[in-house]
Design an enzyme around this catalytic site. Structure first.
Site, PDB file in Angstrom:
ATOM      1  N   VAL A 123       0.974  -1.295  -0.152  1.00  0.00           N
ATOM      2  CA  VAL A 123       0.008   0.138  -0.035  1.00  0.00           C
ATOM      3  C   VAL A 123       0.822   1.030   0.090  1.00  0.00           C
ATOM      4  CG1 VAL A 123      -1.911  -1.082   1.196  1.00  0.00           C
ATOM      5  CG2 VAL A 123      -0.341  -0.172   2.480  1.00  0.00           C
ATOM      6  N   HIS A 124       0.282   2.476  -0.502  1.00  0.00           N
ATOM      7  CA  HIS A 124       1.194   3.726  -0.698  1.00  0.00           C
ATOM      8  C   HIS A 124       0.313   4.797  -0.965  1.00  0.00           C
ATOM      9  CE1 HIS A 124       1.265   1.549  -4.494  1.00  0.00           C
ATOM     10  NE2 HIS A 124       1.128   2.953  -5.289  1.00  0.00           N
ATOM     11  N   THR A 125       0.227   5.632  -0.538  1.00  0.00           N
ATOM     12  CA  THR A 125      -0.438   7.091  -0.973  1.00  0.00           C
ATOM     13  C   THR A 125       0.164   8.083  -1.787  1.00  0.00           C
ATOM     14  OG1 THR A 125      -1.530   6.686   1.392  1.00  0.00           O
ATOM     15  CG2 THR A 125      -1.646   8.841   0.285  1.00  0.00           C
TER      16      THR A 125
END
Ligand SMILES: [Zn+2]
Length: 187
Positions: A123-125
């Site tokens: 996951v990453h933003t």
């Protein structure tokens, strides 16, 4: 017809052929290397880090990423989630100070192929600074050399901004440009 704004579709792009030889997940491998500047990692907190997108939608396009390898936010601990949220806030502060955008888009690709991400198991933003009247910057930075120079300039500006945050640790005071700025976000 209005264009859909989806810069997160421009995901991870290998910077050079060498990177294709990296075994495993780049969001796990890159922070393990002791080459923050080379890896474009500009800030680190206890459980997360900030990395410049290799192929930015706009200047200052970064990703805030938990160190833990997981495709589901729900598997992260409360400490990891809080750390990631605080690092995102610190990154917004740094982007404001470094680049003075008129606004910032934040986005994630969740749930695999349909969401359009190229790395869906870590996951990453994305944080994408925006300017009034800006258009897609991609054609402007379509040449590799321009991208490299733009990334180095952005790295320096953001690095300085992170080092100036009150949460930057004492060891960051020297602001070693080769290493990510360390942030203490526990407080
Ligand atoms: Zn990973």
């Amino acid at each position: 017809m209005e264009q859909v704004f989806a810069p997160w579709r421009i995901e991870w792009v290998e910077r050079d052929p060498e990177e294709k030889n990296v075994e495993g997940c780049p969001f796990c491998v890159l922070p393990e290397r002791d080459e923050d500047r080379e890896s474009r990692i500009v800030a680190r907190s206890e459980h997360s880090f900030v990395i410049l997108n290799n192929y930015p939608y706009s200047p200052g396009h970064v990703m805030v990423i938990p160190r833990q390898h997981t495709g589901e936010w729900g598997t992260l601990s409360d400490a990891e989630l809080l750390d990631h949220a605080r690092l995102k806030i610190a990154t917004i502060d740094a982007l404001d100070a470094a680049l003075g955008p008129d606004g910032i888009n934040a986005g994630e690709n969740l749930g695999g192929d349909a969401a359009g991400g190229s790395i869906d198991d870590h996951v990453h933003t994305h944080l994408v600074p925006r300017w009034s009247g800006d258009t897609n910057f991609m054609p402007v930075i379509g040449e590799t050399q321009v991208i490299v120079e733009a990334l180095e300039d952005t790295y320096d500006r953001l690095h300085e901004a992170f080092a100036g945050l009150p949460t930057a640790t004492a060891t960051s005071e020297d602001a070693d440009p080769e290493r990510a700025v360390r942030l203490d976000l526990d407080g």
